[in-house]
Design a protein around this motif. Structure first.
Motif, PDB file in Angstrom:
ATOM      1  N   GLY A 144      -2.665   2.170  -6.977  1.00  0.00           N
ATOM      2  CA  GLY A 144      -2.569   2.515  -8.383  1.00  0.00           C
ATOM      3  C   GLY A 144      -1.376   1.895  -9.069  1.00  0.00           C
ATOM      4  O   GLY A 144      -1.379   1.734 -10.295  1.00  0.00           O
ATOM      5  N   TRP A 145      -0.366   1.529  -8.316  1.00  0.00           N
ATOM      6  CA  TRP A 145       0.832   0.917  -8.922  1.00  0.00           C
ATOM      7  C   TRP A 145       0.516  -0.427  -9.562  1.00  0.00           C
ATOM      8  O   TRP A 145       1.282  -0.916 -10.404  1.00  0.00           O
ATOM      9  N   MET A 146      -0.647  -1.022  -9.190  1.00  0.00           N
ATOM     10  CA  MET A 146      -0.986  -2.332  -9.733  1.00  0.00           C
ATOM     11  C   MET A 146      -1.571  -2.238 -11.146  1.00  0.00           C
ATOM     12  O   MET A 146      -1.700  -3.261 -11.816  1.00  0.00           O
ATOM     13  N   ARG A 147      -1.922  -1.058 -11.584  1.00  0.00           N
ATOM     14  CA  ARG A 147      -2.445  -0.917 -12.947  1.00  0.00           C
ATOM     15  C   ARG A 147      -1.286  -0.955 -13.935  1.00  0.00           C
ATOM     16  O   ARG A 147      -0.368  -0.143 -13.870  1.00  0.00           O
ATOM     17  N   ASP A 148      -1.341  -1.916 -14.840  1.00  0.00           N
ATOM     18  CA  ASP A 148      -0.282  -2.069 -15.844  1.00  0.00           C
ATOM     19  C   ASP A 148      -0.931  -2.575 -17.125  1.00  0.00           C
ATOM     20  O   ASP A 148      -1.125  -3.778 -17.311  1.00  0.00           O
ATOM     21  N   ASP A 149      -1.316  -1.637 -17.999  1.00  0.00           N
ATOM     22  CA  ASP A 149      -2.006  -2.015 -19.229  1.00  0.00           C
ATOM     23  C   ASP A 149      -1.131  -2.840 -20.160  1.00  0.00           C
ATOM     24  O   ASP A 149      -1.639  -3.577 -21.001  1.00  0.00           O
ATOM     25  N   SER A 150       0.180  -2.751 -20.004  1.00  0.00           N
ATOM     26  CA  SER A 150       1.066  -3.536 -20.862  1.00  0.00           C
ATOM     27  C   SER A 150       1.204  -4.981 -20.394  1.00  0.00           C
ATOM     28  O   SER A 150       1.702  -5.831 -21.120  1.00  0.00           O
ATOM     29  N   ARG A 151       0.763  -5.270 -19.168  1.00  0.00           N
ATOM     30  CA  ARG A 151       0.841  -6.623 -18.580  1.00  0.00           C
ATOM     31  C   ARG A 151       2.276  -7.141 -18.528  1.00  0.00           C
ATOM     32  O   ARG A 151       2.529  -8.329 -18.709  1.00  0.00           O
ATOM     33  N   THR A 152       3.237  -6.257 -18.286  1.00  0.00           N
ATOM     34  CA  THR A 152       4.643  -6.678 -18.281  1.00  0.00           C
ATOM     35  C   THR A 152       5.368  -6.333 -16.987  1.00  0.00           C
ATOM     36  O   THR A 152       6.544  -6.664 -16.851  1.00  0.00           O
ATOM     37  N   SER A 153       4.722  -5.662 -16.045  1.00  0.00           N
ATOM     38  CA  SER A 153       5.383  -5.254 -14.810  1.00  0.00           C
ATOM     39  C   SER A 153       5.775  -6.479 -13.981  1.00  0.00           C
ATOM     40  O   SER A 153       4.895  -7.255 -13.574  1.00  0.00           O
TER      41      SER A 153
ATOM     42  N   ARG B 166       0.848  -1.192   0.000  1.00  0.00           N
ATOM     43  CA  ARG B 166       0.000   0.000   0.000  1.00  0.00           C
ATOM     44  C   ARG B 166       0.884   1.242   0.000  1.00  0.00           C
ATOM     45  O   ARG B 166       1.645   1.483   0.933  1.00  0.00           O
ATOM     46  N   ASP B 167       0.760   2.029  -1.048  1.00  0.00           N
ATOM     47  CA  ASP B 167       1.554   3.240  -1.187  1.00  0.00           C
ATOM     48  C   ASP B 167       0.670   4.443  -0.870  1.00  0.00           C
ATOM     49  O   ASP B 167      -0.091   4.927  -1.716  1.00  0.00           O
ATOM     50  N   ASP B 168       0.755   4.913   0.373  1.00  0.00           N
ATOM     51  CA  ASP B 168      -0.101   6.012   0.810  1.00  0.00           C
ATOM     52  C   ASP B 168       0.355   7.366   0.284  1.00  0.00           C
ATOM     53  O   ASP B 168      -0.284   8.389   0.564  1.00  0.00           O
ATOM     54  N   THR B 169       1.465   7.401  -0.416  1.00  0.00           N
ATOM     55  CA  THR B 169       1.928   8.669  -0.990  1.00  0.00           C
ATOM     56  C   THR B 169       1.343   8.909  -2.377  1.00  0.00           C
ATOM     57  O   THR B 169       1.518   9.995  -2.934  1.00  0.00           O
ATOM     58  N   ARG B 170       0.655   7.910  -2.952  1.00  0.00           N
ATOM     59  CA  ARG B 170       0.086   8.052  -4.289  1.00  0.00           C
ATOM     60  C   ARG B 170      -1.286   8.705  -4.212  1.00  0.00           C
ATOM     61  O   ARG B 170      -2.079   8.420  -3.325  1.00  0.00           O
ATOM     62  N   PHE B 171      -1.576   9.567  -5.176  1.00  0.00           N
ATOM     63  CA  PHE B 171      -2.904  10.149  -5.300  1.00  0.00           C
ATOM     64  C   PHE B 171      -3.070  10.652  -6.730  1.00  0.00           C
ATOM     65  O   PHE B 171      -2.098  10.839  -7.462  1.00  0.00           O
ATOM     66  N   VAL B 172      -4.321  10.836  -7.128  1.00  0.00           N
ATOM     67  CA  VAL B 172      -4.632  11.388  -8.437  1.00  0.00           C
ATOM     68  C   VAL B 172      -5.505  12.622  -8.232  1.00  0.00           C
ATOM     69  O   VAL B 172      -6.206  12.746  -7.227  1.00  0.00           O
ATOM     70  N   TYR B 173      -5.466  13.537  -9.199  1.00  0.00           N
ATOM     71  CA  TYR B 173      -6.254  14.760  -9.126  1.00  0.00           C
ATOM     72  C   TYR B 173      -7.569  14.583  -9.885  1.00  0.00           C
ATOM     73  O   TYR B 173      -7.605  14.005 -10.971  1.00  0.00           O
ATOM     74  N   ALA B 174      -8.636  15.098  -9.317  1.00  0.00           N
ATOM     75  CA  ALA B 174      -9.933  15.167  -9.997  1.00  0.00           C
ATOM     76  C   ALA B 174     -10.282  16.633 -10.159  1.00  0.00           C
ATOM     77  O   ALA B 174     -10.540  17.337  -9.186  1.00  0.00           O
ATOM     78  N   GLY B 175     -10.269  17.089 -11.393  1.00  0.00           N
ATOM     79  CA  GLY B 175     -10.585  18.490 -11.622  1.00  0.00           C
ATOM     80  C   GLY B 175      -9.722  19.104 -12.701  1.00  0.00           C
ATOM     81  O   GLY B 175      -9.072  18.408 -13.485  1.00  0.00           O
ATOM     82  N   ASP B 176      -9.705  20.410 -12.754  1.00  0.00           N
ATOM     83  CA  ASP B 176      -8.991  21.161 -13.773  1.00  0.00           C
ATOM     84  C   ASP B 176      -7.555  21.372 -13.304  1.00  0.00           C
ATOM     85  O   ASP B 176      -7.293  22.207 -12.437  1.00  0.00           O
ATOM     86  N   VAL B 177      -6.633  20.582 -13.876  1.00  0.00           N
ATOM     87  CA  VAL B 177      -5.236  20.633 -13.439  1.00  0.00           C
ATOM     88  C   VAL B 177      -4.364  21.067 -14.615  1.00  0.00           C
ATOM     89  O   VAL B 177      -4.074  20.273 -15.500  1.00  0.00           O
ATOM     90  N   PRO B 178      -3.924  22.328 -14.677  1.00  0.00           N
ATOM     91  CA  PRO B 178      -3.013  22.733 -15.749  1.00  0.00           C
ATOM     92  C   PRO B 178      -1.636  22.140 -15.525  1.00  0.00           C
ATOM     93  O   PRO B 178      -1.155  22.070 -14.398  1.00  0.00           O
ATOM     94  N   LEU B 179      -1.020  21.671 -16.592  1.00  0.00           N
ATOM     95  CA  LEU B 179       0.310  21.091 -16.483  1.00  0.00           C
ATOM     96  C   LEU B 179       1.348  22.197 -16.328  1.00  0.00           C
ATOM     97  O   LEU B 179       1.184  23.310 -16.844  1.00  0.00           O
ATOM     98  N   PRO B 180       2.445  21.933 -15.604  1.00  0.00           N
ATOM     99  CA  PRO B 180       3.484  22.953 -15.417  1.00  0.00           C
ATOM    100  C   PRO B 180       4.035  23.480 -16.734  1.00  0.00           C
ATOM    101  O   PRO B 180       4.260  24.673 -16.900  1.00  0.00           O
TER     102      PRO B 180
ATOM    103  N   PRO C  39      -7.512  16.122  -4.592  1.00  0.00           N
ATOM    104  CA  PRO C  39      -6.657  14.924  -4.624  1.00  0.00           C
ATOM    105  C   PRO C  39      -7.408  13.689  -4.122  1.00  0.00           C
ATOM    106  O   PRO C  39      -8.064  13.720  -3.085  1.00  0.00           O
ATOM    107  N   ILE C  40      -7.320  12.601  -4.854  1.00  0.00           N
ATOM    108  CA  ILE C  40      -7.974  11.338  -4.506  1.00  0.00           C
ATOM    109  C   ILE C  40      -6.888  10.314  -4.166  1.00  0.00           C
ATOM    110  O   ILE C  40      -6.006  10.060  -4.993  1.00  0.00           O
ATOM    111  N   PRO C  41      -6.919   9.718  -2.972  1.00  0.00           N
ATOM    112  CA  PRO C  41      -5.916   8.686  -2.637  1.00  0.00           C
ATOM    113  C   PRO C  41      -5.955   7.538  -3.629  1.00  0.00           C
ATOM    114  O   PRO C  41      -7.025   7.081  -4.028  1.00  0.00           O
ATOM    115  N   ASP C  42      -4.787   7.081  -4.008  1.00  0.00           N
ATOM    116  CA  ASP C  42      -4.665   5.978  -4.971  1.00  0.00           C
ATOM    117  C   ASP C  42      -3.558   5.032  -4.507  1.00  0.00           C
ATOM    118  O   ASP C  42      -2.551   4.845  -5.199  1.00  0.00           O
ATOM    119  N   PRO C  43      -3.723   4.390  -3.332  1.00  0.00           N
ATOM    120  CA  PRO C  43      -2.619   3.603  -2.756  1.00  0.00           C
ATOM    121  C   PRO C  43      -2.262   2.362  -3.548  1.00  0.00           C
ATOM    122  O   PRO C  43      -1.143   1.863  -3.449  1.00  0.00           O
TER     123      PRO C  43
END
Length: 529
Positions: free
Chosen positions: A165-174, A88-102, A159-163
């Motif tokens: 999220g590291w398990m998502r791997d669309d390439s199925r190669t992790s 469980r990675d409690d440092t991971r989170f995703v943003y929901a909303g209008d997020v301009p990139l740097p 910010p939405i917690p995503d502990p």
């Protein structure tokens, strides 16, 4: 008996998860706790009463998962696996909303500085034009949660917690994810190994109740009857067709068909209908493949000598499309790597097919037109694109094959565009613009749209008609006979589907909660019928 080296809390978890099945068992065996485990268990939150229940009711554990370790070091003795725990990675989170990139912010700042420099050198006329441009920018619509939503994106973003999220791997190669899945599978196989005989018995009982060698009811399309059949011991279907027996004499065809089907049921090694032709054997198609799923199979409309089908060989629900010449068995064209959802429809001729592409989230959102044997560098024509991520796109031909309908729908709202297949050069038109919480489906018959809809928020859907025109939502009228409106959207009678023919339509639905099929006949010489 338990191994001497074991995680006590893992063992407690195994025992607790088996209690519901333990109660149903007839044979019980006293469980001898290892001293260190008994101490840990009795002092845990489970309490003394539950500890005694374990001692009295726990059955003898499977020999393949839990054996006595006498210290002699039997190399072949398996050790009880502990339950794999996902990190469980409690440092991971995703943003929901209008997020301009740097990077975008920096570019905006640079652009604004350049504009200021230019403004200093511009004359009065240019300043007035720039003021007009600024006014237009201010009048631009705010980015919203969806095209039908009145609410803008969250700003500032949430910010939405995503502990995990590291398990998502669309390439199925992790390697990390694959290692965790392998550990989960091994653990599951171990703790359920005592039920292997039960699983085999249930599977065999299910198979005994299935008719593995079977056929679907033949369906007539122009000069052929189309059907599929299955064989005992084979995992996939075989798609077949047979020519009509007596064109135009329906009674004779019915007699031949019933006789052939009755004969086939007594000797399933023969063909279902006379002069049977195998179109596609999925069992042969799946050879040397780890996975095989045929989503769609369509025959060319004018001369039925070409077959288009979509197939997925990976299990990721992304399909390749193949077009085969039925007279020679050779592939005449293919569409590979187009991210298709498997939907296929032929145009009015035998050289055009329509298909759907998916986006990165596997949402069907684009409709393309492809010409057979076109040059490799020639791109397929994009007919329609759905930008709202709440809406999914699907394809359907009208019953008379005059129109191709492009459905774009969410759970509560739908919109239908159409292509006139007899005049494919005409631009794409919309039947009725989407309205919030209005669902509708469309069919065509004799210059009229047949519409099934819940417009005006009716409890059930209504059956409505209008002239086959674009943007005709204001022309919809309920269909009625001399006595009443046939389907008014009330609670008594509900409509599901409608299939129009030359002189009548077949409607399926429910009345009083019971399934119903209605036949509605039309008198085209009378405007009221």
């Amino acid at each position: 008996p338990l191994p001497k080296k074991i995680n006590c809390h893992d063992m407690a978890h195994v025992l607790m998860t088996t209690i519901p099945n333990i109660v149903k068992r007839t044979t019980t065996t006293l469980l001898l706790f290892h001293p260190s485990f008994a101490t840990s268990f009795s002092s845990s939150s489970f309490g003394v009463a539950r500890r005694r229940t374990f001692v009295a009711m726990t059955p003898n554990p499977p020999s393949s998962t839990c054996r006595q370790d006498d210290g002699g070091g039997d190399v072949n003795s398996p050790v009880l696996l502990s339950h794999p725990i996902a990190h469980r990675d409690d440092t991971r989170f995703v943003y929901a909303g209008d997020v301009p990139l740097p990077d975008e912010e920096e570019e905006d700042n640079d652009d604004s500085e350049k504009e200021q420099d230019n403004n200093e050198n511009d004359d009065v006329d240019n300043e007035e034009e720039e003021d007009d441009d600024d006014d237009e920018e201010e009048e631009e619509e705010v980015i919203r949660q969806s095209q039908t939503s009145p609410h803008p994106l969250l700003s500032p973003p949430l910010p939405i917690p995503d502990p995990y999220g590291w398990m998502r791997d669309d390439s199925r190669t992790s390697p990390t994810v694959l290692q965790h899945l392998a550990a989960e599978n091994a653990y599951t196989a171990q703790i359920t190994s005592s039920y292997t005989s039960l699983k085999d018995a249930l599977y065999n009982e299910f198979i005994e109740r299935l008719q593995e060698t079977d056929t679907t009811t033949p369906s007539l399309d122009k000069e052929y009857w189309y059907y599929s059949r299955t064989y005992e011991g084979s995992s996939y279907k075989v798609h077949c067709r047979a020519p009509r027996f007596s064109s135009g004499e329906h009674y004779k065809e019915y007699q031949v068909m019933t006789t052939s089907l009755a004969s086939w049921q007594t000797n399933t090694s023969t063909s279902v209908l006379p002069e049977e032709q195998i179109l596609l054997d999925e069992n042969l198609l799946s050879k040397n493949q780890s996975y095989c799923h045929v989503e769609a199979l369509e025959i060319s409309p004018q001369i039925p000598d070409k077959m288009a089908y979509s197939v997925d060989f990976t299990g990721d629900e992304i399909y390749d499309i193949y077009i085969q010449d039925l007279s020679t068995g050779k592939m005449v064209d293919s569409l590979k790597g187009v991210e298709s959802d498997g939907s296929i429809e032929w145009g009015d001729d035998d050289n055009t097919i329509y298909y759907i592409k998916m986006d990165d989230l596997h949402r069907p959102y684009q409709v393309y037109r492809h010409s057979l044997n076109s040059e490799e560098e020639e791109e397929d024509e994009l007919l329609f694109e759905e930008e709202d991520e709440l809406f999914w796109v699907s394809l359907e031909k009208s019953q008379d094959s005059n129109y191709l309908f492009i459905h774009s729908s969410s759970a509560e709202t739908s919109e239908v565009h159409y292509v006139h297949l007899k005049n494919p050069e005409e631009k794409l038109q919309c039947v009725a613009q989407r309205r919030l919480k209005v669902l509708y489906d469309v069919e065509h018959r004799n210059g009229s749209w047949f519409i099934v809809t819940n417009v005006n928020q009716t409890v059930n859907k209504r059956f409505m008609m209008c002239e086959a025109l674009p943007n005709c939502q204001d022309l919809w009228q309920d269909v009625s006979d001399a006595r009443e409106i046939l389907f008014n959207g009330g609670e008594v009678r509900a409509i599901d589907t409608i299939t129009p023919f030359v002189h009548h339509a077949v409607i399926t639905g429910r009345e009083g909660g019971l399934p119903r099929v209605w036949i509605v006949s039309f008198d085209d010489n009378d405007d009221d019928n």
